[in-house]
Design a protein around this motif. Structure first.
Motif, PDB file in Angstrom:
ATOM      1  N   THR A 287       5.454   5.092  -1.079  1.00 58.57           N
ATOM      2  CA  THR A 287       4.915   4.903   0.267  1.00 58.57           C
ATOM      3  C   THR A 287       3.447   5.312   0.345  1.00 58.57           C
ATOM      4  O   THR A 287       2.893   5.914  -0.580  1.00 58.57           O
ATOM      5  N   ARG A 288       2.854   5.015   1.497  1.00 56.13           N
ATOM      6  CA  ARG A 288       1.471   5.455   1.704  1.00 56.13           C
ATOM      7  C   ARG A 288       1.380   6.970   1.623  1.00 56.13           C
ATOM      8  O   ARG A 288       0.411   7.502   1.092  1.00 56.13           O
ATOM      9  N   GLN A 289       2.388   7.677   2.156  1.00 61.17           N
ATOM     10  CA  GLN A 289       2.348   9.136   2.095  1.00 61.17           C
ATOM     11  C   GLN A 289       2.294   9.619   0.653  1.00 61.17           C
ATOM     12  O   GLN A 289       1.597  10.580   0.323  1.00 61.17           O
ATOM     13  N   ASP A 290       3.053   8.965  -0.233  1.00 60.50           N
ATOM     14  CA  ASP A 290       3.026   9.342  -1.652  1.00 60.50           C
ATOM     15  C   ASP A 290       1.613   9.219  -2.216  1.00 60.50           C
ATOM     16  O   ASP A 290       1.157  10.076  -2.979  1.00 60.50           O
TER      17      ASP A 290
ATOM     18  N   ASP B  30      -1.263   9.119  -0.440  1.00 59.96           N
ATOM     19  CA  ASP B  30      -2.152  10.083   0.220  1.00 59.96           C
ATOM     20  C   ASP B  30      -2.025  11.466  -0.417  1.00 59.96           C
ATOM     21  O   ASP B  30      -3.030  12.164  -0.652  1.00 59.96           O
ATOM     22  N   THR B  31      -0.781  11.873  -0.690  1.00 55.64           N
ATOM     23  CA  THR B  31      -0.563  13.196  -1.297  1.00 55.64           C
ATOM     24  C   THR B  31      -1.228  13.291  -2.666  1.00 55.64           C
ATOM     25  O   THR B  31      -1.872  14.287  -3.004  1.00 55.64           O
TER      26      THR B  31
ATOM     27  N   ALA C 276       1.479   2.769   7.834  1.00 55.27           N
ATOM     28  CA  ALA C 276       1.878   4.073   8.369  1.00 55.27           C
ATOM     29  C   ALA C 276       2.306   4.972   7.206  1.00 55.27           C
ATOM     30  O   ALA C 276       2.367   4.533   6.055  1.00 55.27           O
ATOM     31  N   ARG C 277       2.602   6.221   7.509  1.00 58.95           N
ATOM     32  CA  ARG C 277       2.966   7.170   6.444  1.00 58.95           C
ATOM     33  C   ARG C 277       4.161   6.677   5.630  1.00 58.95           C
ATOM     34  O   ARG C 277       4.216   6.851   4.414  1.00 58.95           O
ATOM     35  N   ASP C 278       5.139   6.054   6.308  1.00 58.94           N
ATOM     36  CA  ASP C 278       6.345   5.641   5.592  1.00 58.94           C
ATOM     37  C   ASP C 278       6.324   4.171   5.161  1.00 58.94           C
ATOM     38  O   ASP C 278       7.337   3.642   4.698  1.00 58.94           O
ATOM     39  N   THR C 279       5.180   3.498   5.297  1.00 56.10           N
ATOM     40  CA  THR C 279       5.094   2.110   4.861  1.00 56.10           C
ATOM     41  C   THR C 279       5.135   2.031   3.341  1.00 56.10           C
ATOM     42  O   THR C 279       4.390   2.724   2.653  1.00 56.10           O
TER      43      THR C 279
END
Length: 469
Positions: free
Chosen positions: A389-392, A394-395, A377-380
């Motif tokens: 995290t994954r969000q980092d 992805d960005t 997930a985004r915060d995994t």
């Protein structure tokens, strides 16, 4: 200058190489970070008097045979246990001893047989206490130290899954279920290749029969989705996977569990080969491995590779590759002439060919699907050391990052103590998926490979002072 060959890794490959050298009267130094030789596969219990009958009769017999044979040659092997290699150069290694001192170990010839480590698969809850790597769990029961807590679920792919499930059950653990990510049909297609090793094929059938006889469900085409729990694991969610391992989230199953073992494959342990500047290339499965020839020589003639560090082929292949590397060193040392070395190598290569045909079937059956990359997930958390995290990630990809070094600079992945051992597999896969490139670079480890206290270098300081005086 120490003229003895040096072997890093006391597993099947390193032990076989040391024995081959000893048979020809050559003494060597064997280094291993564990307290016993045998490697992860054949180390055996850490305490005397521990009986490992639950691991299976064939495993016990093979392990005992290897150690008995090694004992016959031990007098020619300078074994240094609890010794961790933290770096190396063209003519010496740097070893951290059990008394926390770093000392140089010169070599004229070197065999690197450092094995592999498990491939991490991030998903929501994968860092929850109670979630453990499958190989790590097996190592615990092999060492005779602990057994998993409560209801245990196994997820992953490959023959290690049913093997560990059987061993756990015989050891008295509660195995609630086994979830193999690949479909049974893919396994059936590889039947001819698997018959190249009839004994291993029959072992696999007997394991499946054992699970069925004891009511342990084995699900093909299913994989992990999420682990649940606050202070510790309490529940697990699995789902059916399609051929590319995309999870069908409309058909999930959630059930209680206290231990979740995750085993989606291994990656060669290349931190030292990279730090020493050897030539590497990408394998089909997306991991980096050092280049070697039919003599197990690396890109430097006096440095050889054996076992899983040069490609994941199992214990028997590791022993053969260790012997081939030893033959090459014996040829270089003048203990064998070229005709003798070539003849002996050919017999070993013939044995290896049959194993590789079997291994090709296993690799095809367990071929990873890209769908699993969508699990976090985004915060995994992906990088546990730096809490990236994954969000980092992805960005960073959206901002144009297209190689591992740039991803490291942008997100701090792999900058922690483990230097990317845990996160580099996922990061490499995401980059290759995002960019469509086969080669996205790799994160070259720095010296020292493991964290060290400053006091660890006092032995080197003392040596340099003596030389100056």
């Amino acid at each position: 200058m120490n003229a003895k060959p040096v072997i890093v890794g006391g597993g099947p490959a390193g032990m076989s190489a040391a024995m081959e050298l000893a048979r020809h009267g050559v003494e060597c130094v064997l280094l291993d970070e564990a307290s016993r030789v045998g490697g992860v596969v054949y180390r055996g219990p850490l305490r005397e008097g521990v009986v490992l009958d639950y691991l299976g009769e064939r495993y016990r017999d093979n392990m005992q045979a290897l150690h008995r044979e090694f004992e016959q040659h031990r007098a020619r092997v300078d074994i240094r246990l609890n010794t961790r290699i933290v770096g190396g150069s063209d003519n010496e290694l740097f070893a951290l001893s059990q008394d926390d001192q770093v000392a140089p170990i010169p070599y004229s010839q070197l065999l690197l047989a450092a094995g592999c480590h498990e491939r991490s698969v991030p998903f929501p809850g994968w860092t929850t206490p109670g979630v453990i790597m499958l190989g790590g769990l097996q190592l615990q029961i092999k060492s005779g130290v602990v057994k998993p807590l409560g209801r245990t679920v196994l997820v992953g792919t490959g023959p290690l899954l049913p093997l560990v499930a059987c061993q756990l059950h015989r050891a008295g653990a509660e195995v609630a279920g086994v979830y193999e990510a690949s479909a049974f049909g893919r396994l059936a297609k590889e039947a001819i290749a698997l018959l190249n090793q009839p004994q291993l094929f029959l072992d696999g059938l007997s394991m499946v029969a054992y699970l069925k006889r004891h009511g342990i469900p084995l699900h093909y085409g299913w994989g992990v989705v999420e682990a649940h729990g606050e202070a510790e694991l309490s529940e697990v969610t699995v789902a059916p996977y399609d051929a590319d391992w995309n999870a069908d989230l409309t058909r999930t199953r959630r059930f209680p569990a206290q231990t979740l073992a995750v085993g989606y494959g291994f990656i060669p342990r290349t931190q030292l080969t990279q730090q020493m500047g050897l030539e590497h290339h990408y394998a089909d499965d997306g991991f980096l491995k050092p280049a070697s020839d039919d003599w197990q020589r690396s890109s430097r003639d006096n440095i050889h590779l054996a076992g899983d560090i040069g490609g994941l082929r199992g214990g028997e292949a590791a022993m053969i590759s260790g012997r081939i590397a030893a033959l090459s060193m014996l040829l270089q040392l003048g203990k064998l002439d070229e005709r003798q070395a070539l003849s002996q190598r050919q017999r070993l290569l013939d044995e290896l060919a049959s194993i590789l045909r079997f291994r090709k079937g296993i690799d095809s059956f367990t071929r990873r699907g890209r769908g699993q990359l969508a699990l976090p997930a985004r915060d995994t958390v992906i990088c546990r050391c730096e809490h990236a995290t994954r969000q980092d990630i992805d960005t960073a990809l959206e901002q144009g990052v297209n190689d591992l070094i740039s991803l490291k600079m942008r997100t701090r992945v792999s900058m922690g103590d483990c230097q990317g051992k845990m996160c580099v597999g996922y990061c490499s896969d995401r980059l290759r998926e995002h960019t469509g490139k086969r080669d996205v670079g790799w994160i070259r480890p720095r010296f020292p490979l493991d964290p060290l206290p400053f006091s660890a270098f006092s032995a080197i300081d003392a040596q340099q002072t003596e030389e100056e005086i």
